[in-house]
Enzyme design. Structure first.
Site, mmCIF file in Angstrom:
data_model
loop_
_atom_site.group_PDB
_atom_site.id
_atom_site.type_symbol
_atom_site.label_atom_id
_atom_site.label_comp_id
_atom_site.label_asym_id
_atom_site.label_seq_id
_atom_site.Cartn_x
_atom_site.Cartn_y
_atom_site.Cartn_z
ATOM 1 N N GLU A 1 -34.062 -23.364 -15.021
ATOM 2 C CA GLU A 1 -32.868 -23.803 -15.745
ATOM 3 C C GLU A 1 -31.685 -22.967 -15.269
ATOM 4 O OE1 GLU A 1 -31.024 -23.447 -20.281
ATOM 5 O OE2 GLU A 1 -33.181 -23.751 -20.039
ATOM 6 N N GLU B 1 -21.696 -22.090 -20.922
ATOM 7 C CA GLU B 1 -22.037 -22.127 -22.334
ATOM 8 C C GLU B 1 -20.991 -21.337 -23.109
ATOM 9 O OE1 GLU B 1 -26.561 -22.155 -23.349
ATOM 10 O OE2 GLU B 1 -26.278 -20.639 -21.785
#
Length: 261
Positions: A143, A148
């Site tokens: 990932e 974010e």
């Protein structure tokens, strides 16, 4: 996604073999782009985008249920994708769009111009997963978290997740103060080459990952095709509980996504 020629040069990260230090070099066009053109209220192009739907925490004890309903994801008629988190009592809905089975890449630069919401308990993200996730599982798929933000959006966060040599899970995170306002549009990107991953905001490198940056027992599993995800999560262990003062509906707006091989 369709081919497009850009009128202006765009930055792409290069790594000189001798120094190993990032530098920016120009290219003249995006090979593949998604401009989100279409009528207001329409679904994004189904030849590019699919949806992860459902609830149940999604690995972070998140509170939203992801849907493919137009109330949670739609075009705005002005060349943008809106991902909208909604609250009804103690129930939250949102959307998680992916290019799984539609588009993936192994090397090169992918960027997205995004405006993210702020509010206690909000967690917008732009990220990648390995296309082999259905066969090898997570975290062996790998990932890459390109962008974010949580809560007030005062800091940027990037991360890698992968498997350990003993079958566990490792995570490597980098973060820094975000001088801009997260609810303004910024261009977030990742440049991938064999053995190196670099994250960018507005064309500037903010973090670089290599096998040397991994934990001692971490496996590097990122030199393979990965697909794109865009989502707006609500609550969970990170960023924490939703505040009653957080404004809903909350909107993450994506102006475009462009890939430069």
């Amino acid at each position: 996604m369709s081919a497009i020629a850009l009128s202006a040069l765009v930055p792409i990260l290069g790594v000189p073999p001798a120094q190993g230090a990032p530098r920016l070099v120009p290219v003249a066009s995006a090979a593949v782009s998604e401009e989100f053109n279409g009528a207001a209220g329409a679904a994004p192009d189904p030849s590019v985008w699919t949806y992860d739907v459902g609830g149940g925490g999604w690995g972070n004890d998140e509170k939203q249920v992801y849907t493919n309903d137009r109330s949670n994801s739609r075009l705005d008629g002005q060349g943008r994708l809106v991902i909208e988190a909604r609250r009804s009592g103690n129930t939250y809905t949102s959307a998680r769009l992916t290019t799984r089975g539609k588009f993936a890449f192994t090397t090169g630069l992918i960027e997205a111009r995004i405006a993210t919401p702020r509010g206690t308990g909000l967690h917008p993200a732009f990220w990648l997963l390995g296309t082999d996730i259905a066969t090898v599982g997570y975290p062996a798929s790998g990932e890459i978290d390109i962008m974010e933000f949580v809560n007030d959006g005062a800091s940027w966060h990037t991360a890698l997740h992968g498997p350990t040599t003993t079958g566990g899970h490792w995570q490597k995170t980098m973060a820094g103060e975000f001088a801009g306002q997260s609810d303004d549009f910024h261009v977030y990107g990742v440049y991938r080459s064999r053995g190196m991953i670099a994250m960018l905001i507005d064309g500037k490198v903010i973090s670089v990952y290599t096998p040397a940056t991994l934990p001692a027992n971490g496996r590097w599993v990122f030199d393979k095709p990965m697909y794109v995800l865009l989502n707006l999560a609500v609550g969970g262990r990170w960023p924490g509980p939703v505040s009653p003062a957080t404004d809903f509906p909350a909107r993450m707006t994506v102006d475009w996504v462009r890939y430069h091989p």
